[in-house]
Design an enzyme around this catalytic site. Structure first.
Site, mmCIF file in Angstrom:
data_model
loop_
_atom_site.group_PDB
_atom_site.id
_atom_site.type_symbol
_atom_site.label_atom_id
_atom_site.label_comp_id
_atom_site.label_asym_id
_atom_site.label_seq_id
_atom_site.Cartn_x
_atom_site.Cartn_y
_atom_site.Cartn_z
ATOM 1 N N ASP A 1 0.879 -1.173 0.000
ATOM 2 C CA ASP A 1 0.000 0.000 0.000
ATOM 3 C C ASP A 1 0.913 1.220 0.000
ATOM 4 O O ASP A 1 1.717 1.396 0.923
ATOM 5 C CB ASP A 1 -0.889 0.023 1.247
ATOM 6 C CG ASP A 1 -1.938 -1.083 1.219
ATOM 7 O OD1 ASP A 1 -2.509 -1.329 0.143
ATOM 8 O OD2 ASP A 1 -2.173 -1.706 2.266
ATOM 9 N N ASP B 1 -13.771 -3.262 -1.661
ATOM 10 C CA ASP B 1 -13.635 -3.025 -0.215
ATOM 11 C C ASP B 1 -15.044 -3.025 0.360
ATOM 12 O O ASP B 1 -15.884 -2.219 -0.065
ATOM 13 C CB ASP B 1 -12.982 -1.668 0.061
ATOM 14 C CG ASP B 1 -11.568 -1.564 -0.512
ATOM 15 O OD1 ASP B 1 -10.902 -2.611 -0.615
ATOM 16 O OD2 ASP B 1 -11.147 -0.453 -0.850
#
Length: 251
Positions: free
Chosen positions: A11, A130
């Site tokens: 990330d 998500d």
């Protein structure tokens, strides 16, 4: 029997690898190029690179960094963050990505999935979802988990498959960074609803969690970040243990 894949995730924020809990409280986890090389050498099956603030900051993915990472690894490389057009994907593929991951842009413009699959092939298109469980319903969230929608996870997963996605990367926001295990119930349900590979993400804390997501969650791949970044689990050890549990992995 298809082998199960282990996928470290980088990330990226401001050019550094970061990791948080439930999508917040980010802390630095190191240089992405160095980490990518370590994972490639250790036997990771693939690498995912997510420019987590690109959508929020309304800019494109960090192409120079993608190129540097791609040059240091010899495993399939998926890149996501800020992708909203065919031209964005062309640039990333030219700079070393093998696949791209789209998330918020796919929800806002579902036709993008069709267009990308048609142009580059389904095998190149990963749709990241998500989702957060709210009152028993899994609800899709956008912009790095900051914006809730009214879309339900299982409906959206089926739609993205129909539109040509080659793979789904499902992150449980409830489990992300908690190290309490993956969302295996939701994963198992997903695997009965779609016929494309599902990557489990969110919740890896120990080796047993990986075994559980492959066996109970029926996941095709497991993605993790902090347990790899902070050396809590070594990929070689993880694969040896999974093999002992009769889970097919590439060693």
């Amino acid at each position: 029997m298809l082998t199960k894949r282990i996928i470290p995730c980088l990330d990226i924020k401001n050019g550094r690898t970061v990791k948080g809990v439930n999508f917040v409280d980010l802390r630095d986890a190191g240089d992405p190029v160095e980490l990518a090389k370590i994972y490639s050498d250790e036997g990771a099956d693939e690498l995912v690179f997510l420019d987590i603030s690109a959508t929020e900051e309304r800019r494109r993915t960090l192409v120079d960094l993608v190129r540097k990472v791609a040059a240091t690894i010899n495993i399939p490389f998926t890149v996501g963050g800020g992708i909203s057009a065919v031209s964005d994907v062309e640039v990333l593929l030219q700079n070393g990505a093998d696949k791209v991951s789209i998330n918020s842009s796919a929800v806002k413009n579902p036709q993008l999935i069709n267009d990308l699959a048609q142009k580059f092939g389904s095998q190149c298109i990963v749709v990241a979802i998500d989702a957060k469980q709210i009152d028993g319903e899994w609800i899709v969230h956008l912009v790095g988990g900051k914006v809730p929608t009214e879309i339900k996870l299982f409906d959206w997963a089926q739609e993205v498959e129909q539109r040509g996605a080659g793979e789904i990367l499902f992150t449980s926001m409830n489990h992300d960074g908690t190290k309490n295990g993956f969302a295996n119930e939701a994963l198992a349900k997903l695997s009965t609803l779609v016929n494309i590979p599902i990557i489990a993400s969110g919740g890896a804390g120990n080796i047993q969690h990986f075994a559980d997501t492959f066996i109970d969650g029926k996941a095709d791949a497991a993605l993790a970040a902090s347990v790899f970044h902070f050396k809590e689990i070594e990929i070689k050890t993880l694969k040896k243990e999974l093999k002992k549990s009769n889970i097919a992995v590439r060693v």
